[in-house]
Design a protein around this motif. Structure first.
Motif, PDB file in Angstrom:
ATOM      1  N   ASP A 196      11.237  15.622 -12.112  1.00  0.00           N
ATOM      2  CA  ASP A 196      10.820  14.580 -11.180  1.00  0.00           C
ATOM      3  C   ASP A 196      10.049  15.179 -10.014  1.00  0.00           C
ATOM      4  N   ILE A 197       8.989  14.490  -9.596  1.00  0.00           N
ATOM      5  CA  ILE A 197       8.216  14.969  -8.453  1.00  0.00           C
ATOM      6  C   ILE A 197       9.014  14.750  -7.172  1.00  0.00           C
ATOM      7  N   SER A 198       8.869  15.654  -6.235  1.00  0.00           N
ATOM      8  CA  SER A 198       9.592  15.537  -4.967  1.00  0.00           C
ATOM      9  C   SER A 198       8.913  14.516  -4.067  1.00  0.00           C
ATOM     10  N   ALA A 199       9.690  13.972  -3.138  1.00  0.00           N
ATOM     11  CA  ALA A 199       9.126  13.041  -2.164  1.00  0.00           C
ATOM     12  C   ALA A 199       8.048  13.728  -1.333  1.00  0.00           C
ATOM     13  N   GLU A 200       8.237  15.008  -1.071  1.00  0.00           N
ATOM     14  CA  GLU A 200       7.264  15.746  -0.266  1.00  0.00           C
ATOM     15  C   GLU A 200       5.924  15.856  -0.987  1.00  0.00           C
ATOM     16  N   ASP A 201       5.942  16.158  -2.296  1.00  0.00           N
ATOM     17  CA  ASP A 201       4.686  16.261  -3.031  1.00  0.00           C
ATOM     18  C   ASP A 201       4.063  14.893  -3.279  1.00  0.00           C
ATOM     19  N   LEU A 202       4.898  13.871  -3.412  1.00  0.00           N
ATOM     20  CA  LEU A 202       4.340  12.520  -3.515  1.00  0.00           C
ATOM     21  C   LEU A 202       3.601  12.157  -2.227  1.00  0.00           C
ATOM     22  N   ALA A 203       4.156  12.572  -1.085  1.00  0.00           N
ATOM     23  CA  ALA A 203       3.495  12.323   0.193  1.00  0.00           C
ATOM     24  C   ALA A 203       2.160  13.054   0.267  1.00  0.00           C
ATOM     25  N   VAL A 204       2.109  14.273  -0.272  1.00  0.00           N
ATOM     26  CA  VAL A 204       0.846  15.014  -0.303  1.00  0.00           C
ATOM     27  C   VAL A 204      -0.189  14.243  -1.120  1.00  0.00           C
ATOM     28  N   ALA A 205       0.233  13.717  -2.275  1.00  0.00           N
ATOM     29  CA  ALA A 205      -0.683  12.943  -3.119  1.00  0.00           C
ATOM     30  C   ALA A 205      -1.197  11.709  -2.388  1.00  0.00           C
ATOM     31  N   LEU A 206      -0.311  11.049  -1.645  1.00  0.00           N
ATOM     32  CA  LEU A 206      -0.717   9.869  -0.881  1.00  0.00           C
ATOM     33  C   LEU A 206      -1.741  10.220   0.197  1.00  0.00           C
ATOM     34  N   LEU A 207      -1.489  11.313   0.907  1.00  0.00           N
ATOM     35  CA  LEU A 207      -2.418  11.703   1.967  1.00  0.00           C
ATOM     36  C   LEU A 207      -3.732  12.218   1.403  1.00  0.00           C
ATOM     37  N   ASP A 208      -3.679  12.880   0.229  1.00  0.00           N
ATOM     38  CA  ASP A 208      -4.928  13.274  -0.430  1.00  0.00           C
ATOM     39  C   ASP A 208      -5.791  12.044  -0.709  1.00  0.00           C
ATOM     40  N   GLU A 209      -5.161  11.004  -1.252  1.00  0.00           N
ATOM     41  CA  GLU A 209      -5.893   9.782  -1.576  1.00  0.00           C
ATOM     42  C   GLU A 209      -6.335   9.048  -0.319  1.00  0.00           C
ATOM     43  N   THR A 210      -5.551   9.152   0.740  1.00  0.00           N
ATOM     44  CA  THR A 210      -5.924   8.518   2.001  1.00  0.00           C
ATOM     45  C   THR A 210      -7.183   9.145   2.573  1.00  0.00           C
ATOM     46  N   GLU A 211      -7.230  10.460   2.573  1.00  0.00           N
ATOM     47  CA  GLU A 211      -8.325  11.165   3.216  1.00  0.00           C
ATOM     48  C   GLU A 211      -9.569  11.265   2.344  1.00  0.00           C
ATOM     49  N   LEU A 212      -9.363  11.440   1.027  1.00  0.00           N
ATOM     50  CA  LEU A 212     -10.486  11.570   0.091  1.00  0.00           C
ATOM     51  C   LEU A 212     -10.245  10.622  -1.083  1.00  0.00           C
ATOM     52  N   PRO A 213     -10.524   9.350  -0.911  1.00  0.00           N
ATOM     53  CA  PRO A 213     -10.198   8.361  -1.947  1.00  0.00           C
ATOM     54  C   PRO A 213     -10.926   8.619  -3.256  1.00  0.00           C
ATOM     55  N   GLN A 214     -10.161   8.673  -4.331  1.00  0.00           N
ATOM     56  CA  GLN A 214     -10.698   8.902  -5.673  1.00  0.00           C
ATOM     57  C   GLN A 214     -10.370   7.759  -6.633  1.00  0.00           C
ATOM     58  N   HIS A 215      -9.512   6.828  -6.201  1.00  0.00           N
ATOM     59  CA  HIS A 215      -9.000   5.832  -7.148  1.00  0.00           C
ATOM     60  C   HIS A 215      -9.052   4.417  -6.563  1.00  0.00           C
ATOM     61  N   ILE A 216     -10.148   4.059  -5.927  1.00  0.00           N
ATOM     62  CA  ILE A 216     -10.274   2.710  -5.384  1.00  0.00           C
ATOM     63  C   ILE A 216     -10.405   1.717  -6.534  1.00  0.00           C
ATOM     64  N   GLN A 217      -9.600   0.662  -6.485  1.00  0.00           N
ATOM     65  CA  GLN A 217      -9.494  -0.352  -7.529  1.00  0.00           C
ATOM     66  C   GLN A 217      -9.057   0.259  -8.862  1.00  0.00           C
ATOM     67  N   ARG A 218      -8.198   1.268  -8.747  1.00  0.00           N
ATOM     68  CA  ARG A 218      -7.657   1.925  -9.938  1.00  0.00           C
ATOM     69  C   ARG A 218      -6.222   2.330  -9.670  1.00  0.00           C
ATOM     70  N   ARG A 219      -5.482   2.530 -10.755  1.00  0.00           N
ATOM     71  CA  ARG A 219      -4.139   3.113 -10.684  1.00  0.00           C
ATOM     72  C   ARG A 219      -4.228   4.593 -11.066  1.00  0.00           C
ATOM     73  N   PHE A 220      -3.381   5.408 -10.451  1.00  0.00           N
ATOM     74  CA  PHE A 220      -3.301   6.797 -10.870  1.00  0.00           C
ATOM     75  C   PHE A 220      -1.849   7.241 -10.839  1.00  0.00           C
ATOM     76  N   THR A 221      -1.597   8.380 -11.452  1.00  0.00           N
ATOM     77  CA  THR A 221      -0.250   8.914 -11.501  1.00  0.00           C
ATOM     78  C   THR A 221      -0.268  10.379 -11.097  1.00  0.00           C
ATOM     79  N   VAL A 222       0.871  10.883 -10.682  1.00  0.00           N
ATOM     80  CA  VAL A 222       1.030  12.303 -10.362  1.00  0.00           C
ATOM     81  C   VAL A 222       2.338  12.792 -10.971  1.00  0.00           C
ATOM     82  N   GLY A 223       2.382  14.055 -11.303  1.00  0.00           N
ATOM     83  CA  GLY A 223       3.597  14.655 -11.857  1.00  0.00           C
ATOM     84  C   GLY A 223       3.412  16.135 -12.028  1.00  0.00           C
ATOM     85  N   TYR A 224       4.497  16.822 -12.299  1.00  0.00           N
ATOM     86  CA  TYR A 224       4.426  18.285 -12.479  1.00  0.00           C
ATOM     87  C   TYR A 224       4.014  18.632 -13.895  1.00  0.00           C
TER      88      TYR A 224
END
Length: 224
Positions: A196-224
């Motif tokens: 399972d991905i950690s809450a800390e790494d999920l937060a990193v993924a969220l901030l990555d998308e916040t600052e450099l959006p790559q998935h507007i009008q799309r769904r994406f997933t993250v995992g190890y």
């Protein structure tokens, strides 16, 4: 979006967090307005109903991005009982974004709507509900919550708003190590070997998308 973005995170319950979030910044959240500390530094707090488009509209005024990570209840039983709030809240958010067409929303959902094969979603697999007690330690009825999160995703998909939906390839998201190293995918469930991905790494993924959006009008997933 370079630099800092004006971001509001929507936490569990009815609390909205207002502030400016950088990759290294922190936003403190609380499950109820009464628990908000007045010692919040640069982070401001505001309360709005997650199912109330009008109050959401007011709360997000002047922002660039809204991050929505909301549970429908304060425990498993209440979360199951109020599973339908996920779709109601999605409709309210979309209605609020109609009044603010330039604001992006990043929504944290679940893994159940990810595909395990083309056209086959995890939640629809035989035995999905029956395996929840053993796999996640929740009642089989929790599949209603998973299905409701899929319904919420579909609300965003048929809208023309600037939405992004993040479905972690993870059964649980709990505090752990921040590694900054994880895989990013699309609509397909990632094979993480049960990690399972950690809450800390999920937060990193969220901030990555916040600052450099790559998935507007799309769904994406993250995992190890």
């Amino acid at each position: 979006m370079p630099g800092r973005s004006r971001v509001r995170g929507i936490s569990t319950g009815r609390v909205r967090v207002r502030g400016r979030i950088s990759r290294h910044g922190k936003v403190r959240q609380a499950p109820a307005a009464a628990r908000i500390s007045h010692d919040s530094g640069a982070t401001g707090w505001q309360v709005a109903g997650r199912r109330d488009a009008g109050s959401i509209t007011e709360a997000i005024t002047g922002l660039d991005v809204v991050i929505s990570a909301v549970n429908t209840g304060h425990g498993i039983a209440e979360t199951i009982d109020r599973a339908g709030d996920s779709m109601v809240g999605a409709h309210a958010m979309v209605d609020a974004l109609v009044r603010h067409p330039g604001i992006r929303v990043i929504v944290v959902g679940g893994a159940g709507s990810l595909e395990v094969a083309p056209g086959r979603q995890f939640v629809d697999e035989p035995g999905f509900a029956e395996n929840l007690p053993r796999g996640l330690g929740v009642p089989a009825e929790y599949h209603h919550v998973v299905s409701a999160l899929r319904d919420a995703l579909n609300v965003y998909r048929v809208s023309n708003r600037l939405w992004t939906y993040l479905s972690p390839s993870s059964g649980r998201v709990e505090p752990g190590e921040r590694t900054g190293r994880f895989r990013v995918g699309g609509d397909q469930l990632l094979d993480t070997g049960g990690r399972d991905i950690s809450a800390e790494d999920l937060a990193v993924a969220l901030l990555d998308e916040t600052e450099l959006p790559q998935h507007i009008q799309r769904r994406f997933t993250v995992g190890y």
